[in-house]
Design a protein around this motif. Sequence first.
Motif, PDB file in Angstrom:
ATOM      1  N   ILE A 202      66.408 111.365   7.244  1.00  0.00           N
ATOM      2  CA  ILE A 202      67.118 112.332   8.107  1.00  0.00           C
ATOM      3  C   ILE A 202      65.980 113.105   9.061  1.00  0.00           C
ATOM      4  CG2 ILE A 202      67.074 114.070   6.310  1.00  0.00           C
ATOM      5  CD1 ILE A 202      69.368 113.819   9.347  1.00  0.00           C
ATOM      6  N   GLU A 203      64.720 113.332   8.382  1.00  0.00           N
ATOM      7  CA  GLU A 203      63.622 113.991   9.091  1.00  0.00           C
ATOM      8  C   GLU A 203      63.160 113.135  10.180  1.00  0.00           C
ATOM      9  OE1 GLU A 203      59.569 116.251   8.048  1.00  0.00           O
ATOM     10  OE2 GLU A 203      60.494 115.336   6.364  1.00  0.00           O
ATOM     11  N   LYS A 204      62.956 111.543   9.811  1.00  0.00           N
ATOM     12  CA  LYS A 204      62.500 110.948  10.934  1.00  0.00           C
ATOM     13  C   LYS A 204      63.595 110.798  12.153  1.00  0.00           C
ATOM     14  CE  LYS A 204      60.179 107.577   7.481  1.00  0.00           C
ATOM     15  NZ  LYS A 204      59.955 106.302   7.033  1.00  0.00           N
ATOM     16  N   ASN A 205      64.769 110.597  11.678  1.00  0.00           N
ATOM     17  CA  ASN A 205      65.871 110.672  12.682  1.00  0.00           C
ATOM     18  C   ASN A 205      65.731 111.924  13.604  1.00  0.00           C
ATOM     19  OD1 ASN A 205      68.004 110.335  14.122  1.00  0.00           O
ATOM     20  ND2 ASN A 205      69.557 110.638  12.636  1.00  0.00           N
ATOM     21  N   ALA A 206      65.300 113.082  13.149  1.00  0.00           N
ATOM     22  CA  ALA A 206      65.714 114.646  13.839  1.00  0.00           C
ATOM     23  C   ALA A 206      64.228 114.292  14.641  1.00  0.00           C
ATOM     24  CB  ALA A 206      65.335 115.695  12.843  1.00  0.00           C
ATOM     25  N   GLU A 207      62.925 113.869  14.127  1.00  0.00           N
ATOM     26  CA  GLU A 207      62.018 114.008  15.019  1.00  0.00           C
ATOM     27  C   GLU A 207      61.876 113.127  16.143  1.00  0.00           C
ATOM     28  OE1 GLU A 207      59.651 116.114  15.187  1.00  0.00           O
ATOM     29  OE2 GLU A 207      59.539 117.476  13.415  1.00  0.00           O
ATOM     30  N   GLU A 208      62.318 111.912  15.674  1.00  0.00           N
ATOM     31  CA  GLU A 208      62.147 110.793  16.865  1.00  0.00           C
ATOM     32  C   GLU A 208      63.436 110.984  17.724  1.00  0.00           C
ATOM     33  OE1 GLU A 208      62.427 107.204  14.459  1.00  0.00           O
ATOM     34  OE2 GLU A 208      60.327 107.691  13.505  1.00  0.00           O
ATOM     35  N   ARG A 241      73.348 115.624   7.478  1.00  0.00           N
ATOM     36  CA  ARG A 241      73.545 116.125   8.849  1.00  0.00           C
ATOM     37  C   ARG A 241      72.660 117.515   9.332  1.00  0.00           C
ATOM     38  NH1 ARG A 241      79.431 116.963  10.938  1.00  0.00           N
ATOM     39  NH2 ARG A 241      79.601 114.685  10.525  1.00  0.00           N
ATOM     40  N   TRP A 242      71.912 117.405  10.283  1.00  0.00           N
ATOM     41  CA  TRP A 242      71.137 118.480  10.470  1.00  0.00           C
ATOM     42  C   TRP A 242      71.403 119.034  11.983  1.00  0.00           C
ATOM     43  CZ3 TRP A 242      65.087 117.483   9.100  1.00  0.00           C
ATOM     44  CH2 TRP A 242      65.215 117.437   7.876  1.00  0.00           C
ATOM     45  N   LYS A 243      71.132 120.297  12.107  1.00  0.00           N
ATOM     46  CA  LYS A 243      70.997 121.046  13.335  1.00  0.00           C
ATOM     47  C   LYS A 243      69.618 121.141  13.654  1.00  0.00           C
ATOM     48  CE  LYS A 243      71.621 123.426  17.487  1.00  0.00           C
ATOM     49  NZ  LYS A 243      72.494 124.633  17.292  1.00  0.00           N
ATOM     50  N   TYR A 253      72.415 118.019  17.216  1.00  0.00           N
ATOM     51  CA  TYR A 253      72.863 117.634  15.963  1.00  0.00           C
ATOM     52  C   TYR A 253      72.467 116.129  15.625  1.00  0.00           C
ATOM     53  CZ  TYR A 253      75.593 121.578  16.774  1.00  0.00           C
ATOM     54  OH  TYR A 253      75.925 123.107  16.931  1.00  0.00           O
ATOM     55  N   VAL A 254      71.550 115.933  14.387  1.00  0.00           N
ATOM     56  CA  VAL A 254      71.452 114.659  14.082  1.00  0.00           C
ATOM     57  C   VAL A 254      72.057 114.285  12.756  1.00  0.00           C
ATOM     58  CG1 VAL A 254      69.290 114.535  15.127  1.00  0.00           C
ATOM     59  CG2 VAL A 254      69.457 115.458  12.943  1.00  0.00           C
ATOM     60  N   GLN A 255      72.406 113.132  12.519  1.00  0.00           N
ATOM     61  CA  GLN A 255      73.020 112.652  11.061  1.00  0.00           C
ATOM     62  C   GLN A 255      72.336 111.379  10.714  1.00  0.00           C
ATOM     63  OE1 GLN A 255      77.338 113.231  10.048  1.00  0.00           O
ATOM     64  NE2 GLN A 255      77.238 110.787  10.191  1.00  0.00           N
ATOM     65  N   SER A 256      72.120 111.108   9.454  1.00  0.00           N
ATOM     66  CA  SER A 256      71.523 109.822   8.961  1.00  0.00           C
ATOM     67  C   SER A 256      72.719 109.361   7.980  1.00  0.00           C
ATOM     68  CB  SER A 256      70.303 109.919   8.232  1.00  0.00           C
ATOM     69  OG  SER A 256      69.273 110.072   9.202  1.00  0.00           O
ATOM     70  N   LEU A 257      73.262 108.283   8.296  1.00  0.00           N
ATOM     71  CA  LEU A 257      74.477 107.659   7.396  1.00  0.00           C
ATOM     72  C   LEU A 257      73.720 106.455   6.639  1.00  0.00           C
ATOM     73  CD1 LEU A 257      77.370 107.513   6.338  1.00  0.00           C
ATOM     74  CD2 LEU A 257      77.816 106.124   8.654  1.00  0.00           C
ATOM     75  N   ALA A 258      74.197 106.233   5.442  1.00  0.00           N
ATOM     76  CA  ALA A 258      73.369 105.065   4.622  1.00  0.00           C
ATOM     77  C   ALA A 258      74.640 104.532   3.821  1.00  0.00           C
ATOM     78  CB  ALA A 258      72.225 105.602   3.999  1.00  0.00           C
TER      79      ALA A 258
END
Length: 308
Positions: A202-208, A241-243, A253-258
Amino acid sequence: MTHATPPGWYPDPGQIPGAPPSERWWDGTMWTDAVRAPGGSPAFPPQPPQSPRRRARTAVVIGVAVAVLAGIVGGVYALTAGDDDGDDDSAKPPASSGPSKPGEDDGEGPKKPDGSVSPGPSDGAPEAEEGFASDTASGISMPVPDGWEGKSGPAGAGVTTGRYPCPGDDTKVCVRGGAFSAPATAFKIRKTSPEAAAKADIEKNAEESYGGKIYGGKLVSHKQLASKSVTVAGQKGYLVRWKAVNRKGPDGYVQSLAFKSPADGTTMVIVRFGIDDTDDAPSVSVMDEITKGIKESRGGGGGDGQQV
């Protein structure tokens, strides 16, 4: 005496930061259209150099294919390659023995060291069921919401909507909403449980997705909105899920689903989501809509040679 770079697989000069990594075949004189996941089998077999006429006909298709399948990163859809300062050392063959700076993908396809356009993959994407985008490596199909565009690929799939010039770099194009799937190893995530994989990504997703120079630099802050178990394509999964609050342009809004691939039960799959926090962006509920609609692809698949 200068020695030419030997033929071989090298980091793809058209690679976009944050997207699943790929390698491209260097035939000793130019980049070919053969690409693959790092250390894997080629998605396209090496081909002899094409004629300038053939190259010109395929350049636009190549640029779109590379950008769409490799450039969707959460809420970001980038049409230019390399890192934000335009000098991605990872996209070069060994500097000591070959070209000092292979060309980048500027929307016209990968380039030879002399700057002319080389052929890239113009086909080879899996045939997708209508209304779905297929990810062969993960063995899944993602639903394409109404008004969205879906793209299938041998190493990932993406759905996007609402293109606009990126706020920090108008030479790149962002989207109001997007989702991209690929095996977890493509995102350098090697956790063995869906919960651990989602939390690691999730943190990688948000930053990228909402950091970097196109959004003013590193994120200012984030707020966790959800962290829970879900069922995806009949498999146990987990989402976070993050804001995300950035420095320039719309927050997101970002979300990482695994979850494990329904095709083989061993490959961990990551789906990254990103939606702008603006009135003209899709509702955040579309993340749930896409999640519920993910299913095993008709062609099966699954597995990238690096199962977890």
